[in-house]
Design an enzyme around this catalytic site. Structure first.
Site, PDB file in Angstrom:
ATOM      1  N   CYS A  67       0.842  -1.189   0.000  1.00  0.00           N
ATOM      2  CA  CYS A  67       0.000   0.000   0.000  1.00  0.00           C
ATOM      3  C   CYS A  67       0.883   1.247   0.000  1.00  0.00           C
ATOM      4  O   CYS A  67       2.118   1.171   0.050  1.00  0.00           O
ATOM      5  CB  CYS A  67      -0.922   0.011   1.216  1.00  0.00           C
ATOM      6  SG  CYS A  67      -0.015   0.063   2.780  1.00  0.00           S
ATOM      7  N   CYS A  71       3.263   1.496   2.869  1.00  0.00           N
ATOM      8  CA  CYS A  71       4.489   0.709   2.681  1.00  0.00           C
ATOM      9  C   CYS A  71       5.515   1.492   1.873  1.00  0.00           C
ATOM     10  O   CYS A  71       6.716   1.464   2.163  1.00  0.00           O
ATOM     11  CB  CYS A  71       4.163  -0.597   1.964  1.00  0.00           C
ATOM     12  SG  CYS A  71       3.155  -1.746   2.901  1.00  0.00           S
ATOM     13  N   ASP A 124      -0.379 -28.382  -1.745  1.00  0.00           N
ATOM     14  CA  ASP A 124       0.775 -28.474  -0.866  1.00  0.00           C
ATOM     15  C   ASP A 124       0.247 -28.245   0.547  1.00  0.00           C
ATOM     16  O   ASP A 124      -0.866 -27.747   0.722  1.00  0.00           O
ATOM     17  CB  ASP A 124       1.809 -27.410  -1.245  1.00  0.00           C
ATOM     18  CG  ASP A 124       2.953 -27.332  -0.253  1.00  0.00           C
ATOM     19  OD1 ASP A 124       3.536 -28.388   0.050  1.00  0.00           O
ATOM     20  OD2 ASP A 124       3.247 -26.226   0.231  1.00  0.00           O
ATOM     21  N   ASP A 148       3.008 -22.903  -2.430  1.00  0.00           N
ATOM     22  CA  ASP A 148       3.558 -21.593  -2.093  1.00  0.00           C
ATOM     23  C   ASP A 148       5.078 -21.554  -1.985  1.00  0.00           C
ATOM     24  O   ASP A 148       5.670 -20.488  -1.990  1.00  0.00           O
ATOM     25  CB  ASP A 148       2.976 -21.105  -0.769  1.00  0.00           C
ATOM     26  CG  ASP A 148       3.590 -21.827   0.424  1.00  0.00           C
ATOM     27  OD1 ASP A 148       3.719 -23.070   0.361  1.00  0.00           O
ATOM     28  OD2 ASP A 148       3.946 -21.155   1.407  1.00  0.00           O
ATOM     29  N   ASP A 197       7.687 -26.008  -4.501  1.00  0.00           N
ATOM     30  CA  ASP A 197       6.457 -26.212  -5.276  1.00  0.00           C
ATOM     31  C   ASP A 197       6.534 -25.610  -6.670  1.00  0.00           C
ATOM     32  O   ASP A 197       5.717 -25.935  -7.536  1.00  0.00           O
ATOM     33  CB  ASP A 197       5.258 -25.581  -4.551  1.00  0.00           C
ATOM     34  CG  ASP A 197       5.015 -26.185  -3.190  1.00  0.00           C
ATOM     35  OD1 ASP A 197       5.065 -27.423  -3.097  1.00  0.00           O
ATOM     36  OD2 ASP A 197       4.793 -25.430  -2.230  1.00  0.00           O
TER      37      ASP A 197
END
Length: 701
Positions: A3, A6, A410, A588, A592
């Site tokens: 945002c 940030c 996962d 994630d 993976d």
């Protein structure tokens, strides 16, 4: 960065770093440009300053997205020029049409024709270049594509109109040529924007690599070098909190290593002298010296990157609906146009009249509706999903998502939250929890973080214990207080291994702290909805068997596998593919990423590593798994509406083409009819934004 706040935090953190003159962050690109004095600071110090604020960063070395963004910007500029010119030419044409009714002076009519040419010809020459270049490339290769008849129609319409303007006749269709270009560019631009939507994560593994390393020389001196300059045999010193830059063997020291990016395992692994460590993993506890056995492109991290690239290349052969339809379009249009020209010549019509009807056929069969059929639906679908916190990245991702019949999860960070929580917090009093947290705050261990987080959530005030010593594989100590394994804390007393950590304070009896990686709040409901709709649901994880079994039982998944390495996940997916299944992989971690790229379609949570987000077709935000159901329902509806749009385009051509071939349609009317077909396709696609959708059912195998 998530945002505007940030952005400000990132810029302030960098500006506060000595030697930094300026810092400018871009939220859309997820990048920050920094101007600094190389004699005072360096990129690694800037990255460290951001990490202290909670932002992971990596030095930017370029991005393939830049060229794609440049293409989209180029199309937008051409679209603007075409739209401006089309609007003006249409206004001039209205004057001419009105003049035909009111007997406008021929000289005035000719003037307006020349003004139309002044707008249309240079604008079309600039705006239609993407079609011209594509058509020319195809012809040079001895092939036909959709852009060949498009370019032919535009060139013939402009050429014939200029010729008729010079002669002073009324067969002028500049408005048709520029309008055709304008609507085609809309479809091309929408298609390019779908490809670019929501990118901005790193395209490679830079965020996971160590960019620099401390090398120990033969004389014992330590020098900082770039990671790409490392070679096998070098000794590298890795301090706590740093990523290990090489695959290697520990020469001295003992520590705990966060291997979650490689294995998916949330619990750090103890590593001591003689132990093997891998590039990209994080040293958590103590300084170690590692002898490099593999560097740069030979590390396990690089091997995973190659697996991802190979899998993406294989999936890149997938052919979209519009492309398949385009195979038949170009030769069919040329055949119809040639048949119209020859047919009218055979029945005695003049060459100009026959050419006019042939141009009308080329324009009326223009693939605007066909070209918009998929992009319009994609924009509507991705817009609806974006409103639900789901970002679709792959251009053909919705098409592949609509075809899946098997969902493979996962565990860590996907089916579960990916961070341990204190399971028996209610059984631990405030004083004990605060004392344990005063030790735990000195460690990066996931269990220690869970203790500190629980203490903060309870509102407890605690000070950091002084002189905390962390012994890798055992725990933390400060004076008489200890927080760690059962054997280390309890000494000769046997309290069992059920508790993950124990806390003792002097002579008091040790207190057990149990931890668990909780399922996402709606995991069981989502798995149940998938199974009820006929999807086959599997769990494949690199985590320990006991942890995977517990998660599978809690979520209601019968088919599960544990301790599966990245190559093993690919083998599992290929096995399902051999059975005729189309798999949606949801993961994630770095481990993976190859599986995400191998699967028929893939999803990642927003908390996933950059490489996993890059390899996946879509990214969903939030703690819940419900977006998976939204993705499947919207993609299924999008596929159906794309087929409907193709039906609209085919019905339009079935009615309009015979009329054009019989001479009932002029090029101008053809351009208007083409525009109406494009509007019909777009309007149908927009219905997707408001329709109530249900999870599509699949046949149980």
């Amino acid at each position: 960065m998530a945002c505007g706040s940030c952005m400000g935090s990132v810029e302030r953190a960098l500006r506060a770093t000595p030697g930094v003159a300026a810092a400018r962050a871009s939220l859309a690109a997820k990048r920050v440009a920094v101007t600094f004095d190389e004699g005072v600071t360096e990129p690694q110090k800037l990255i460290a300053a951001l990490e202290r604020r909670g932002y992971r960063a990596a030095e930017m070395v370029g991005s393939a997205d830049e060229s794609a963004a440049a293409r989209a910007d180029d199309l937008l500029r051409r679209l603007g020029v075409a739209g401006f010119a089309a609007a003006n030419v249409m206004l001039l044409s209205e004057v001419v049409w009105f003049g035909a009714v009111t007997d406008m002076d021929p000289a005035t009519t000719s003037l307006f024709h020349w003004l139309s040419a002044l707008f249309a010809m240079p604008a079309t020459a600039y705006a239609a270049q993407p079609f011209f270049r594509s058509a020319l490339a195809a012809l040079r290769a001895g092939q036909l594509n959709m852009d060949v008849p498009i370019s032919l129609g535009i060139v013939l319409a402009l050429g014939m109109s200029l010729f008729q303007t010079i002669r002073g006749t009324d067969q002028v269709y500049f408005d048709a040529a520029i309008s055709l270009t304008f609507f085609l560019l809309i479809g091309r631009y929408l298609d390019e924007k779908v490809r670019l939507r929501a990118r901005g994560a790193a395209e490679n593994l830079l965020g996971l690599k160590a960019l620099a390393a401390d090398v120990i020389g033969a004389d014992g001196s330590v020098r900082r070098v770039q990671a790409k300059a490392l070679a096998p045999g070098m000794r590298v010193q890795v301090t706590p909190g740093e990523r290990i830059p090489v695959d290697g063997r520990i020469l001295s020291g003992a520590t705990q290593v966060d291997t979650s990016l490689i294995t998916g395992e949330t619990v750090p692994r103890v590593a001591s002298v003689g132990g093997v460590v891998h590039a990209g993993t994080v040293n958590l506890a103590a300084a170690i010296v590692v002898e490099a056995t593999a560097t740069a492109d030979n590390t396990l991290l690089a091997e995973i990157a190659r697996l991802v690239a190979a899998a993406e290349q294989g999936r890149g052969h997938y052919v979209r609906l519009a492309d398949r339809a385009a195979r038949l379009y170009a030769p069919a249009v040329h055949a119809l146009g040639a048949a119209t020209l020859l047919g009218w010549l055979l029945v005695g019509a003049g060459f100009e009249q026959a050419l006019t009807y042939a141009v009308a056929v080329l324009i009326i069969t223009c693939p605007c509706a066909l070209a918009l059929a998929v992009p319009a639906v994609q924009v509507a679908a991705t817009g609806r999903l974006f409103g639900k916190g789901i970002i679709v990245k792959a251009a053909d991702g919705l098409e592949r998502l609509s075809e899946v019949d098997t969902v493979v999860f996962d565990k860590t960070g996907t089916l579960t939250r990916g961070e341990p929580s204190l399971a028996n917090a209610d059984a631990i009093d405030d004083a004990t929890l605060a004392a344990a947290a005063s030790l735990a705050i000195a460690s990066r261990h996931p269990y220690s973080r869970a203790v500190v987080r629980t203490a903060h959530e309870r509102g407890l005030a605690f000070a950091v214990a002084s002189d905390v010593v962390e012994e890798p594989g055992r725990g933390l100590a400060s004076g008489s207080r200890r927080l760690g394994s059962a054997a280390w804390v309890s000494g000769s007393m046997d309290y069992g291994e059920a508790a993950s950590l124990w806390f003792s304070d002097g002579a008091a009896a040790p207190v057990a702290l149990h931890f668990e990686d909780q399922l996402r709040s709606d995991a069981q409901a989502v798995v149940g909805a998938l199974r009820q709709a006929g999807y086959c649901v599997c769990l494949v994880s690199g985590d320990r068997e006991a942890a995977v079994r517990t998660a599978a039982v809690a979520a209601g998944i019968d088919d599960w596998a544990a301790e599966v390495r990245p190559a093993g996940k690919i083998e599992r997916l290929l096995g399902l593919k051999a059975e005729g299944r189309r798999v949606l992989m949801i993961g994630d971690g770095l481990n993976d990423a190859p599986a995400l790229a191998t699967a028929h379609a893939s999803l990642s949570p927003a908390t996933a590593t950059d490489v996993s987000q890059t390899a996946s077709d879509a990214v969903f935000q939030g703690e819940r798994l419900a977006p998976i159901l939204d993705v499947l329902s919207v993609s299924g509806a999008a596929q159906r509406m794309a087929v409907e749009n193709f039906a609209i385009a085919l019905a339009y051509n079935a009615v309009s083409v015979p009329l054009a071939m019989l001479g009932y349609v002029t090029p101008l009317i053809a351009a208007l009819a083409m525009s109406l077909s494009s509007i019909a396709v777009t309007g149908n696609a927009l219905r997707l934004r408001v329709r109530r959708l249900a999870l599509p059912r699949v046949k149980t195998r």
